[in-house]
Design an enzyme around this catalytic site. Structure first.
Site, PDB file in Angstrom:
ATOM      1  N   TRP A  79       0.816  -1.221   0.000  1.00 21.26           N
ATOM      2  CA  TRP A  79       0.000   0.000   0.000  1.00 21.26           C
ATOM      3  C   TRP A  79       0.850   1.273   0.000  1.00 21.26           C
ATOM      4  O   TRP A  79       0.450   2.305   0.533  1.00 21.26           O
ATOM      5  CB  TRP A  79      -0.976   0.009   1.178  1.00 21.26           C
ATOM      6  CG  TRP A  79      -1.965  -1.120   1.118  1.00 21.26           C
ATOM      7  CD1 TRP A  79      -1.869  -2.315   1.739  1.00 21.26           C
ATOM      8  CD2 TRP A  79      -3.185  -1.152   0.346  1.00 21.26           C
ATOM      9  NE1 TRP A  79      -2.946  -3.119   1.431  1.00 21.26           N
ATOM     10  CE2 TRP A  79      -3.778  -2.429   0.578  1.00 21.26           C
ATOM     11  CE3 TRP A  79      -3.830  -0.244  -0.481  1.00 21.26           C
ATOM     12  CZ2 TRP A  79      -4.983  -2.804  -0.002  1.00 21.26           C
ATOM     13  CZ3 TRP A  79      -5.036  -0.624  -1.058  1.00 21.26           C
ATOM     14  CH2 TRP A  79      -5.593  -1.885  -0.830  1.00 21.26           C
ATOM     15  N   LYS A 111      -6.068   0.205  -4.711  1.00 19.73           N
ATOM     16  CA  LYS A 111      -6.747   1.492  -4.822  1.00 19.73           C
ATOM     17  C   LYS A 111      -5.902   2.402  -5.691  1.00 19.73           C
ATOM     18  O   LYS A 111      -4.738   2.092  -6.009  1.00 19.73           O
ATOM     19  CB  LYS A 111      -6.924   2.144  -3.439  1.00 19.73           C
ATOM     20  CG  LYS A 111      -8.106   1.664  -2.606  1.00 19.73           C
ATOM     21  CD  LYS A 111      -8.285   2.585  -1.398  1.00 19.73           C
ATOM     22  CE  LYS A 111      -9.542   2.264  -0.623  1.00 19.73           C
ATOM     23  NZ  LYS A 111      -9.391   1.098   0.249  1.00 19.73           N
ATOM     24  N   ASP A 323     -34.385   3.498 -12.689  1.00 20.43           N
ATOM     25  CA  ASP A 323     -34.871   4.058 -11.432  1.00 20.43           C
ATOM     26  C   ASP A 323     -34.859   5.585 -11.469  1.00 20.43           C
ATOM     27  O   ASP A 323     -33.994   6.207 -12.089  1.00 20.43           O
ATOM     28  CB  ASP A 323     -33.987   3.569 -10.280  1.00 20.43           C
ATOM     29  CG  ASP A 323     -34.383   4.177  -8.953  1.00 20.43           C
ATOM     30  OD1 ASP A 323     -35.480   3.839  -8.477  1.00 20.43           O
ATOM     31  OD2 ASP A 323     -33.628   5.004  -8.421  1.00 20.43           O
ATOM     32  N   GLU A 377     -39.341   4.049 -14.189  1.00 17.36           N
ATOM     33  CA  GLU A 377     -39.994   4.313 -12.911  1.00 17.36           C
ATOM     34  C   GLU A 377     -40.285   5.813 -12.893  1.00 17.36           C
ATOM     35  O   GLU A 377     -39.418   6.616 -12.597  1.00 17.36           O
ATOM     36  CB  GLU A 377     -39.073   3.911 -11.739  1.00 17.36           C
ATOM     37  CG  GLU A 377     -39.795   3.897 -10.409  1.00 17.36           C
ATOM     38  CD  GLU A 377     -39.096   4.708  -9.326  1.00 17.36           C
ATOM     39  OE1 GLU A 377     -39.544   4.651  -8.177  1.00 17.36           O
ATOM     40  OE2 GLU A 377     -38.127   5.411  -9.634  1.00 17.36           O
TER      41      GLU A 377
END
Length: 671
Positions: A79, A111, A323, A377
């Site tokens: 890391w 990451k 949605d 929706e």
């Protein structure tokens, strides 16, 4: 003049606005595709950005125009930020890093360290396909996922009938109070859906979301299927097996907003608040505590359209339920509007960029798969929402009939059923634009959430805990079960295109849905489905499940929903009896809670009538007061007004009957 305007003369005062929107869509499409019109070739960001490979390297690419440096870090380098894992700027805000294959392994965590003028922070790649949550720290990390391509066994089924949708949430689909998996759903729930007769599975909460209790609507990683439920291959196997059962699978996709998180999400991805989202007051959704995409940016359109194509190509999804479309269509997200007139759709308060995006998304879906379905929706009733794009519409195949469950809840709460107006019920269930197809439903997941109640719980309430065993007679339970069956059948029988049921509601699943949270001590007791209730022969839940099974198979066998016209032939408020014809079926409903009617006569078309379904059958928890499969003759015209025919039947109280109409060659055959 566009066909949409020709068809609806009330739109003519807004012709200029509609045409301007359509022209803007055409121009945007032309610019994005460089004149080719090929949206599928444009929407391939998922094949360029994120993690990919060549013969020797794993290649990472990111779009971060405000970044000054980007580093890859993970458990493969403790890391730490090291120059050998530093991205190279390659122009137009794009960054690239090549890492020799020998340096990275399957399932390693990583990451990005994003650096910009004045700051830096950890980020998960925008196009990341796999993220996992540390059970102890609750932190999400990207995960290197290197597997051979999935070997698909089944093609998408060719569905003859309109969609009969089984809405489901993978995590709460198990009986145990924990998060269930893709594999458990495939093994335990898919066979139930197949047996019930539904032809479409709608999966919620697939896109990764940091907070489980958001029901999947606060998305952080748009290209990652939620690792809570298993691996990408597990999801593909689920979809593949559904296809093998003749069930198409659609996804509840969230492009209306994004989670505010910065480390997991896109909130401040390259250090700016405006890379993917609006600036200023339009950045945050005031009701949802989330961020609003800026659909006016080409890169945002590219990101979202690539997301659409990714789920279809990589996972073989057969369409989407989009949605939060109402929120997208209006600058104020439709909050506080009453939508009582056409001016509400053309008063300048619409987000034309969002309308263009939705047109592009619908066209892309059908370009990839002409048989795919898209559902909006949407509750405002925007004209043209479910009309073809070339006619001036937005291009959805269906709109959710969101007013129907609201109507049922209001009716049950506010009006005693002896006062239900059958004509008003029919009007509310059939009230839609003539050219528009809708997905009707008595209740979805929304009506089951904590703070609300399902239909069965509103009708029976606490008596469900004590009187659902077969040997225990209870008038409140009898009433609730009878109305539950009638409500669901009449909603299905009048559906303006398709029908939806949320998992478990078919057998009257008790209580509510409440995901683990601080307020309930992080309990999973209400985030599960108690299938054993429906499987227990000593309980009444099986009767409701049997009825749902029968009515779904009925409309499939008779292709009822393919017939667009619902012809009301009887509406007697004094008796609370309603009857209508759809296709070759006559539906008769007696909502009266007290009166059964022997030899009830109603005027019907010339035919012979065979009773093929009664909600009062014993297998549905009834009393078998009417003989199913009996054929009924009609009185001939000589006894009535010329051209009229009279059908006389016995209709028990709170009962629905379905007759198959058999045409006769002569008048003599009718008597």
């Amino acid at each position: 003049m566009l066909e949409l305007i020709k068809r609806d003369t009330y739109l003519q005062p807004y012709q200029t606005i509609i045409e301007q929107r359509h022209d803007a869509y055409s121009e945007t499409k032309k610019n994005l595709t460089k004149g080719t019109g090929d949206l599928a070739s444009f929407a391939l960001g998922y094949l360029y950005y994120g993690m990919h490979e060549d013969a020797e390297n794993y290649i990472f690419r990111e779009w971060a125009p405000n970044a000054t440096e980007i580093f890859l870090k993970g458990d493969f380098n403790n890391w730490e930020i090291k120059n050998e894992y530093r991205f190279e700027a390659i122009g137009d805000g794009n960054w690239e890093l090549k890492v020799p294959k020998k340096q990275l392994k399957h399932k390693q965590l990583y990451k990005l360290q994003m650096v910009w003028d004045g700051g830096e922070g950890e980020r998960l790649p925008a196009y990341v396909r796999r993220v996992v949550q540390n059970e102890d720290t609750k932190v999400f990390d990207a995960q290197i996922w290197i597997v051979d391509s999935y070997n698909w066994q089944h093609k998408t089924p060719d569905i003859e009938n309109p969609p009969l949708i089984y809405e489901a949430h993978i995590g709460m689909a198990g009986e145990e109070p924990r998060v269930s998996s893709y594999n458990e759903f495939r093994e335990n729930v898919l066979p139930r859906i197949k047996k019930l007769g539904y032809n479409t599975l709608q999966l919620m909460a697939i896109q990764e979301h940091p907070y489980y209790g958001s029901f999947g609507y606060h998305v952080s990683n748009f290209f990652a299927c939620s690792s809570r439920f298993g691996t990408p291959e597990d999801l593909k196997m689920l979809i593949d097996e559904a296809h093998g059962m003749g069930i198409q699978v659609i996804m509840d996709i969230v492009h209306s907003h994004a989670v505010k998180n910065t480390t997991e999400g896109l909130g401040l991805y390259d250090g700016t608040p405006y890379q993917f989202f609006h600036e200023g007051v339009r950045r945050e959704h005031i009701a949802w505590d989330s961020l609003c995409f800026d659909y006016g940016k080409d890169q945002v359109i590219h990101f979202l359209l690539s997301n659409v194509q990714y789920w279809m190509q990589e996972f073989h999804f057969d369409g989407f339920r989009f949605d939060g479309v109402t929120s997208m269509l209006y600058l104020d997200h439709g909050l506080g509007r009453d939508f009582t007139g056409y001016h509400s759709y053309f008063d300048g308060g619409q987000d034309d960029d969002a309308i263009i995006y939705l047109k592009l998304a619908n066209e892309l879906v059908h370009e990839i798969n002409p048989k795919a379905i898209t559902i909006a929706e949407e509750m405002s009733g925007m004209p043209g929402l479910a009309s073809p794009i070339d006619e001036g519409g937005i291009g959805f195949d269906y709109r959710m009939a969101m007013g129907v469950p609201d109507f049922w809840i209001k009716l049950i709460k506010e009006v005693a059923d002896e006062n239900w107006q059958v004509g008003h019920i029919f009007y509310e269930l059939t009230n839609k634009r003539a050219e528009e197809k809708v997905i009707s439903y008595a209740e979805s997941h929304d009506q089951a959430l904590v703070g609300d109640k399902t239909i069965i719980f509103r009708l029976i309430d606490k008596e469900m805990y004590y009187h659902m065993d077969r040997e225990n007679q209870n008038l409140l339970v009898d009433r609730g079960m009878a109305l539950h069956k009638i409500i669901r059948l009449i909603t299905l029988a009048t559906a303006g295109g398709g029908y939806l049921n949320f998992m478990g509601n078919e057998f009257g699943h008790p209580e509510w849905i409440d995901f683990p949270r601080y307020g309930n001590d992080w309990s999973y007791n209400h985030a599960r489905r108690q299938w054993s209730l429906a499987d227990d022969d000593s309980l009444r839940f099986q009767f409701l499940q049997n009825f749902d099974n029968a009515m779904i198979h009925l409309v499939k066998e008779h292709h009822t929903l393919r017939e667009p016209f619902v012809n009301k032939i009887w509406d007697n408020q004094g008796d609370q009896v309603l009857a209508f014809i759809r296709g070759n079926l006559l539906f008769v409903f007696n909502f009266n809670p007290l009166k059964s009617f022997p030899d009830y006569g109603m005027t019907v078309p010339a035919a012979r009538y065979q009773l093929i379904l009664s909600s009062d059958e014993k297998r549905f928890g009834g009393y078998d007061l009417v003989e199913v499969q009996k054929e009924y003759a009609v009185e001939t015209p000589e006894k009535l007004t010329k051209g009229d025919y009279r059908l006389k039947i016995y209709i028990p109280a709170r009962t629905a009957l379905v007759f198959q109409m058999r045409k006769s060659k002569s008048v003599e055959d009718l008597g």
